[in-house]
Design a protein around this motif. Structure first.
Motif, PDB file in Angstrom:
ATOM      1  N   GLY A 165       0.821  -1.208   0.000  1.00  0.00           N
ATOM      2  CA  GLY A 165       0.000   0.000   0.000  1.00  0.00           C
ATOM      3  C   GLY A 165       0.849   1.249   0.000  1.00  0.00           C
ATOM      4  O   GLY A 165       2.079   1.184  -0.031  1.00  0.00           O
ATOM      5  N   ALA A 166       0.162   2.381   0.031  1.00  0.00           N
ATOM      6  CA  ALA A 166       0.845   3.673   0.089  1.00  0.00           C
ATOM      7  C   ALA A 166       1.309   3.850   1.525  1.00  0.00           C
ATOM      8  O   ALA A 166       0.609   4.426   2.345  1.00  0.00           O
ATOM      9  CB  ALA A 166      -0.121   4.779  -0.319  1.00  0.00           C
ATOM     10  N   ILE A 168       4.522   4.928   3.480  1.00  0.00           N
ATOM     11  CA  ILE A 168       5.867   5.401   3.820  1.00  0.00           C
ATOM     12  C   ILE A 168       6.049   5.210   5.327  1.00  0.00           C
ATOM     13  O   ILE A 168       5.279   5.759   6.139  1.00  0.00           O
ATOM     14  CB  ILE A 168       6.041   6.854   3.377  1.00  0.00           C
ATOM     15  CG1 ILE A 168       5.954   6.848   1.850  1.00  0.00           C
ATOM     16  CG2 ILE A 168       7.345   7.452   3.920  1.00  0.00           C
ATOM     17  CD1 ILE A 168       6.563   7.937   1.112  1.00  0.00           C
ATOM     18  N   ASN A 222       7.931   0.586  -7.646  1.00  0.00           N
ATOM     19  CA  ASN A 222       9.273   1.078  -7.293  1.00  0.00           C
ATOM     20  C   ASN A 222      10.077   1.452  -8.543  1.00  0.00           C
ATOM     21  O   ASN A 222      10.940   2.327  -8.493  1.00  0.00           O
ATOM     22  CB  ASN A 222      10.027   0.026  -6.470  1.00  0.00           C
ATOM     23  CG  ASN A 222       9.571   0.009  -5.018  1.00  0.00           C
ATOM     24  OD1 ASN A 222       9.096   1.018  -4.507  1.00  0.00           O
ATOM     25  ND2 ASN A 222       9.691  -1.130  -4.357  1.00  0.00           N
ATOM     26  N   ASP A 278      -0.117   3.975  -4.053  1.00  0.00           N
ATOM     27  CA  ASP A 278       1.308   3.731  -3.758  1.00  0.00           C
ATOM     28  C   ASP A 278       2.200   4.348  -4.841  1.00  0.00           C
ATOM     29  O   ASP A 278       3.298   4.837  -4.550  1.00  0.00           O
ATOM     30  CB  ASP A 278       1.564   2.216  -3.625  1.00  0.00           C
ATOM     31  CG  ASP A 278       2.823   1.924  -2.811  1.00  0.00           C
ATOM     32  OD1 ASP A 278       3.407   2.877  -2.258  1.00  0.00           O
ATOM     33  OD2 ASP A 278       3.220   0.748  -2.733  1.00  0.00           O
ATOM     34  N   THR A 281       2.334   8.093  -3.840  1.00  0.00           N
ATOM     35  CA  THR A 281       3.112   8.410  -2.633  1.00  0.00           C
ATOM     36  C   THR A 281       4.601   8.145  -2.855  1.00  0.00           C
ATOM     37  O   THR A 281       5.462   8.924  -2.446  1.00  0.00           O
ATOM     38  CB  THR A 281       2.547   7.646  -1.405  1.00  0.00           C
ATOM     39  OG1 THR A 281       2.864   8.383  -0.247  1.00  0.00           O
ATOM     40  CG2 THR A 281       3.092   6.257  -1.228  1.00  0.00           C
ATOM     41  N   THR A 282       4.923   7.043  -3.563  1.00  0.00           N
ATOM     42  CA  THR A 282       6.341   6.726  -3.741  1.00  0.00           C
ATOM     43  C   THR A 282       6.991   7.688  -4.736  1.00  0.00           C
ATOM     44  O   THR A 282       8.165   8.045  -4.592  1.00  0.00           O
ATOM     45  CB  THR A 282       6.527   5.259  -4.193  1.00  0.00           C
ATOM     46  OG1 THR A 282       5.669   4.443  -3.409  1.00  0.00           O
ATOM     47  CG2 THR A 282       7.943   4.782  -4.006  1.00  0.00           C
ATOM     48  N   GLY A 286       9.032   8.843  -1.684  1.00  0.00           N
ATOM     49  CA  GLY A 286       9.794   7.637  -1.330  1.00  0.00           C
ATOM     50  C   GLY A 286      11.306   7.761  -1.459  1.00  0.00           C
ATOM     51  O   GLY A 286      11.830   8.739  -2.003  1.00  0.00           O
ATOM     52  N   ARG A 287      11.993   6.734  -0.941  1.00  0.00           N
ATOM     53  CA  ARG A 287      13.456   6.698  -0.998  1.00  0.00           C
ATOM     54  C   ARG A 287      13.937   6.437  -2.423  1.00  0.00           C
ATOM     55  O   ARG A 287      14.962   6.973  -2.858  1.00  0.00           O
ATOM     56  CB  ARG A 287      13.975   5.591  -0.076  1.00  0.00           C
ATOM     57  CG  ARG A 287      13.617   5.800   1.361  1.00  0.00           C
ATOM     58  CD  ARG A 287      13.877   4.561   2.198  1.00  0.00           C
ATOM     59  NE  ARG A 287      13.024   3.437   1.825  1.00  0.00           N
ATOM     60  CZ  ARG A 287      12.992   2.274   2.454  1.00  0.00           C
ATOM     61  NH1 ARG A 287      13.767   2.073   3.498  1.00  0.00           N
ATOM     62  NH2 ARG A 287      12.195   1.301   2.051  1.00  0.00           N
TER      63      ARG A 287
END
Ligand SMILES: NC(=O)c1ccc[n+]([C@@H]2O[C@H](COP(=O)([O-])OP(=O)(O)OC[C@H]3O[C@@H](n4cnc5c(N)ncnc54)[C@H](O)[C@@H]3O)[C@@H](O)[C@H]2O)c1
Ligand SMILES: O=P(O)(O)OC[C@H](O)CO
Length: 588
Positions: A165-166, A168, A222, A278, A281-282, A286-287
């Motif tokens: 999911g979203a 973090i 990703n 997701d 948000t990523t 995200g990283r």
């Protein structure tokens, strides 16, 4: 799965029917997962209070072991400092010991370590054990791609759900609201148990009967996030990130690849937290995005490994290795060109990148409106195949020298012809989901436009018109009409693009056809005369386009004289007439 209290069995032996949970992993998300589960284990009577957390042991700069620090301070100093995990979380550096009494295992480590972890646990897990994987990533084995949940099931012989999911980790750690999706294969009851174990007022979990779809969403997003980072590093702006180049196409490629790998994957899964939420948000927080941005800012001069070590302090990126795994999978199946975003991300990750290369990298306009560029890719492959071939006399089969009855590929060897046919068959197979999607979009648009004119000519079910659409239609009819128009235009543009690609593909195929016989020309002439007006208009367009492409002059008035048309044109018309006849047959 039962969660009765501890008691004695019929033989008077003491048995423990409360569930015990172990978290396999203790990175940032692993630690947050431990916190969520630990808070629920205390409240739910069917669970033991204690939650074990396996820790990949590390020695901190002050010489203390990470496990000791976690057990002393109740905080993961390395991966989630400042957050109390819950007093019932017990850190354990011994993997076997950590899982030996558990009947519920939560796997949450970077995906590259999962194969080794499964191998260590093989044969060490006893009794009825259920697992869930929070790992976003996949393995590529000799046999092809293997999702982490399947790896767990294959290696350990246990059922495995997934939670994606979203999410973090740092935000959920401080109890900011978030949603997640549990994907399950068979038992809804088990999925509900996981939902219960993870849900809190700030973490809302929904079960979905589509384990592969949920896991592929978590895995593939990703790669999209890496692309988003490149665009940010090149300062191309949010419009580029959100629209044509990255997130929109990323989602389309995620969906297309998921369905290619597992045809059972549901389209609706992409609208759950694990899907579009997701991705968003990523791509923003995200990283993967952050490190990819730094990579682009360095002009590709600094490697991902170097940047990961410097920026993430022990945390691990998943997107770069997933991009490689996706690339290997696509390369192996000969489908690289159908996924321009995924394949380009990997190529950029491994090679030096210039601003110019990255700017040229986003998918072509063909694919920006029609998703993975299936037709364009097949067109190119057909063209390449035909250009490689040394043409043989048209009346001979390349290998047998017998007169050929084949229409397509008559001038090429039978081996090449079989390759050509295989390509065309594969093209049709790949095209079907796209056509289905287009049909459903077109039907929705027709329905909406008829509703906005208050004249539905087809029966309308409640599921087809969702509540929010009905509300919008009543509250703001003008906006509703605008939206319908915009979407209708989008569908028409997509259809137009598909048609253009299909035309080019057919042009290529027609160049391989044998000369049309006199009888066939007569039949074609007759069939054209029998076509209704709309189809005749299309015939005229095909002739005009063909003449324009071959540099011939044309007037607005098109007269069809088959004796004067070249062979490619004749077969193009033949294919069109045959398609119209088949469509009519299907409709009758
Ligand atoms: N962090 C997030 O926000 C987040 C959110 C959702 C999902 N996830 C997913 O969860 C999974 C786990 O990520 P994370 O964020 O908890 O980890 P992390 O990147 O924060 O930390 C890396 C972890 O790997 C461990 N490790 C290092 N070398 C190891 C080895 N050789 N063998 C085993 N373990 C080793 C480290 O001890 C550490 O626990 C990933 O698949 C990730 O995509 C992460
Ligand atoms: O920080 P990232 O890029 O590893 O993404 C974290 C999570 O997967 C977001 O849901």
């Amino acid at each position: 799965m039962s969660h009765a209290k501890s008691g004695e069995d019929a033989n008077g032996e003491c048995h423990d029917s409360k569930s015990r949970v172990t978290i396999v992993g203790s990175g940032s998300w692993g630690s947050v997962a431990a916190k969520l589960v630990a808070s629920n284990a205390l409240k739910l009577p069917s669970f033991h209070d204690e939650v074990r957390m396996w820790v990949f042991e590390e020695v901190l700069p002050n010489g203390e072991k990470l496990t000791d620090v976690i057990n002393k301070t109740n905080e993961n100093a390395n991966y989630l400092p400042g957050i109390k995990l819950g007093r019932n979380v017990v850190a354990d550096p011994d993997l076997e010991n950590a899982v030996k009494e558990a009947n519920m295992l939560v796997f949450v480590t970077p995906h590259q370590f999962m194969d080794g972890i499964c191998k260590k646990l093989k044969g060490k897990i006893k009794g009825e054990v259920e697992a869930i994987s929070l790992v976003k990533g996949m393995e590529v084995k000799k046999e092809g791609p293997c999702m982490i949940s399947s790896l767990i099931t294959k290696e350990l012989g246990i059922n495995c759900c997934v939670l994606m999911g979203a999410n973090i980790a740092n935000e959920i750690a401080v109890e900011k609201f978030s949603e997640a999706t549990v994907g399950y294969r068979e038992s809804r009851e088990i999925a509900d148990t996981w939902v219960q174990l993870f849900s809190t007022p700030y973490f809302m979990v929904t079960p979905v009967h589509d384990v592969e779809g949920v896991e592929l969403c978590g895995t593939l997003k990703n790669v999209v996030a890496i692309a988003a980072g490149f665009v940010d590093g090149l300062e191309m702006g949010n419009n580029t990130k959100a629209s044509a180049a990255i997130m929109r196409i990323g989602l389309r490629e995620m969906k297309a690849l998921s369905k290619l790998l597992f045809p059972s994957v549901k389209g609706s899964t992409f609208f759950e937290s694990c899907g579009v939420a997701d991705v968003i948000t990523t791509c923003f927080g995200g990283r993967n995005r952050r490190v990819a941005e730094a990579f682009a800012q360095s002009g590709g001069k600094r490697s991902f490994d170097e940047l990961e070590a410097e920026m993430l302090e022990g945390q691990k990126l998943q997107g770069v290795s997933t991009a490689r795994e996706v690339y290997e999978t696509l390369n192996h199946s000969g489908k690289l060109e159908m996924f321009p975003l995924f394949s380009t991300v990997h190529q950029i990750c491994i090679g030096p990148m210039t601003k110019r290369a990255a700017e040229e990298a986003p998918p072509s306009t063909d694919s920006s409106t029609t998703g993975p560029n299936f037709l364009g890719c097949y067109r190119d492959q057909v063209a390449e195949l035909l250009s490689q071939e040394e043409r043989l006399p048209h009346h001979e089969d390349g290998d047998t020298k017998k007169p050929s009855t084949e229409i397509i590929g008559a001038g090429i060897s039978s081996l090449k012809r079989e390759k050509l046919k295989a390509l065309l068959r594969q093209c049709v197979t790949d095209l079907i989901p796209g056509v289905d999607e287009m049909q459903s979009r077109a039907r929705s648009m027709l329905l909406m436009s008829q509703l906005s004119n208050k004249k539905p000519s087809i029966s309308v079910t409640n599921e087809e018109v969702e509540d929010d659409i009905q509300l919008l239609m009543k509250s703001d009819p003008r906006l509703f009409k605008e939206i319908v128009k915009k979407h209708t235009d989008d569908v028409l543009t997509s259809l137009n693009n598909m048609q253009q690609q299909a035309e080019k593909l057919l042009d290529n195929v027609a160049t391989s056809c044998r000369p049309m016989s006199r009888d066939e020309k007569r039949d074609l002439q007759r069939s054209i005369k029998e076509l209704p007006g709309g189809n005749l208009k299309r015939i005229a367009e095909i002739i005009k386009d063909h003449h324009a492409a071959s540099g011939k002059a044309f007037s607005d008035e098109v007269t069809v004289n088959l004796e004067e048309e070249d062979n490619v044109m004749l077969w193009r018309l033949h294919f069109y007439v045959a398609a119209v006849k088949s469509a009519r047959k299907l409709a009758s």
